[in-house]
Design a protein around this motif. Structure first.
Motif, mmCIF file in Angstrom:
data_model
loop_
_atom_site.group_PDB
_atom_site.id
_atom_site.type_symbol
_atom_site.label_atom_id
_atom_site.label_comp_id
_atom_site.label_asym_id
_atom_site.label_seq_id
_atom_site.Cartn_x
_atom_site.Cartn_y
_atom_site.Cartn_z
ATOM 1 N N ILE A 107 27.584 49.406 35.904
ATOM 2 C CA ILE A 107 27.389 50.853 35.776
ATOM 3 C C ILE A 107 25.894 51.124 35.931
ATOM 4 C CG2 ILE A 107 27.563 52.855 34.222
ATOM 5 C CD1 ILE A 107 30.319 51.924 34.877
ATOM 6 N N GLY A 108 25.548 52.019 36.836
ATOM 7 C CA GLY A 108 24.141 52.391 37.012
ATOM 8 C C GLY A 108 23.230 51.220 37.300
ATOM 9 N N GLY A 109 23.704 50.250 38.052
ATOM 10 C CA GLY A 109 22.893 49.094 38.409
ATOM 11 C C GLY A 109 22.807 48.024 37.327
ATOM 12 N N VAL A 110 23.419 48.261 36.183
ATOM 13 C CA VAL A 110 23.416 47.279 35.081
ATOM 14 C C VAL A 110 24.794 46.617 35.028
ATOM 15 C CG1 VAL A 110 23.153 46.930 32.592
ATOM 16 C CG2 VAL A 110 21.753 48.639 33.765
ATOM 17 N N THR A 111 24.817 45.290 35.027
ATOM 18 C CA THR A 111 26.079 44.560 34.948
ATOM 19 C C THR A 111 26.307 44.077 33.516
ATOM 20 O OG1 THR A 111 25.931 43.865 37.255
ATOM 21 C CG2 THR A 111 27.384 42.576 35.825
ATOM 22 N N TYR A 112 27.477 44.378 32.998
ATOM 23 C CA TYR A 112 27.883 43.958 31.659
ATOM 24 C C TYR A 112 28.888 42.831 31.827
ATOM 25 C CZ TYR A 112 25.742 48.395 30.378
ATOM 26 O OH TYR A 112 24.856 49.429 30.213
ATOM 27 N N ASP A 113 28.553 41.650 31.300
ATOM 28 C CA ASP A 113 29.446 40.502 31.451
ATOM 29 C C ASP A 113 30.001 39.999 30.124
ATOM 30 O OD1 ASP A 113 27.128 39.394 30.446
ATOM 31 O OD2 ASP A 113 26.890 37.909 32.032
ATOM 32 N N LYS A 114 29.623 40.667 29.041
ATOM 33 C CA LYS A 114 30.139 40.282 27.726
ATOM 34 C C LYS A 114 30.103 41.487 26.798
ATOM 35 C CE LYS A 114 25.776 38.736 25.781
ATOM 36 N NZ LYS A 114 25.159 37.864 24.824
ATOM 37 N N LEU A 115 30.901 41.407 25.743
ATOM 38 C CA LEU A 115 30.899 42.396 24.672
ATOM 39 C C LEU A 115 30.665 41.659 23.366
ATOM 40 C CD1 LEU A 115 34.078 44.500 25.597
ATOM 41 C CD2 LEU A 115 31.694 45.082 26.083
ATOM 42 N N ASP A 116 29.643 42.061 22.637
ATOM 43 C CA ASP A 116 29.386 41.495 21.310
ATOM 44 C C ASP A 116 30.021 42.427 20.288
ATOM 45 O OD1 ASP A 116 27.865 39.215 22.109
ATOM 46 O OD2 ASP A 116 26.173 40.555 22.513
#
Length: 110
Positions: free
Chosen positions: A32-41
């Motif tokens: 999203i918006g150039g930021v990649t999220y690969d985990k959820l804490d």
């Protein structure tokens, strides 16, 4: 009486195994918006987070809101999760809110 003792010991075992934090590595990372999220804490939610999530119109909306708040990621990230990642996160938070009881279990009243 033996049954009661077994239930008590099983309850103690579940309390000892209680996990209040979990990192979920996403099967399908979300960008999203150039930021990649690969985990959820994730961790045990605070009551203000539960209260805010309860304002949602549906159970799914409530889970989306709560996961977003607890993981400190934008709502848009949670809305783009694949179903398996979403379910894993929702199930973890659900396991905390039901005090470790599995779905369908009830405490016997003696």
């Amino acid at each position: 009486m033996e049954n009661l003792k077994d239930e008590f010991e099983e309850g103690l075992k579940e309390v000892e195994e209680f996990i209040d934090e979990k990192t979920i590595f996403l099967r399908k990372p979300v960008t999203i918006g150039g930021v990649t999220y690969d985990k959820l804490d994730l961790k045990e939610p605070e009551m203000h987070q539960v209260e805010k999530a309860a304002l949602a119109q549906t159970e799914v909306g409530m889970a989306i809101s709560l996961i977003s708040q607890v993981a400190k990621v934008p709502l848009a990230v949670i809305k783009k999760l694949c179903q398996r990642d979403f379910k894993e996160a929702a199930n973890f938070l659900g396991s905390i809110s039901d005090d470790g009881q599995k779905t369908g279990e009830t405490l016997s009243q003696s």
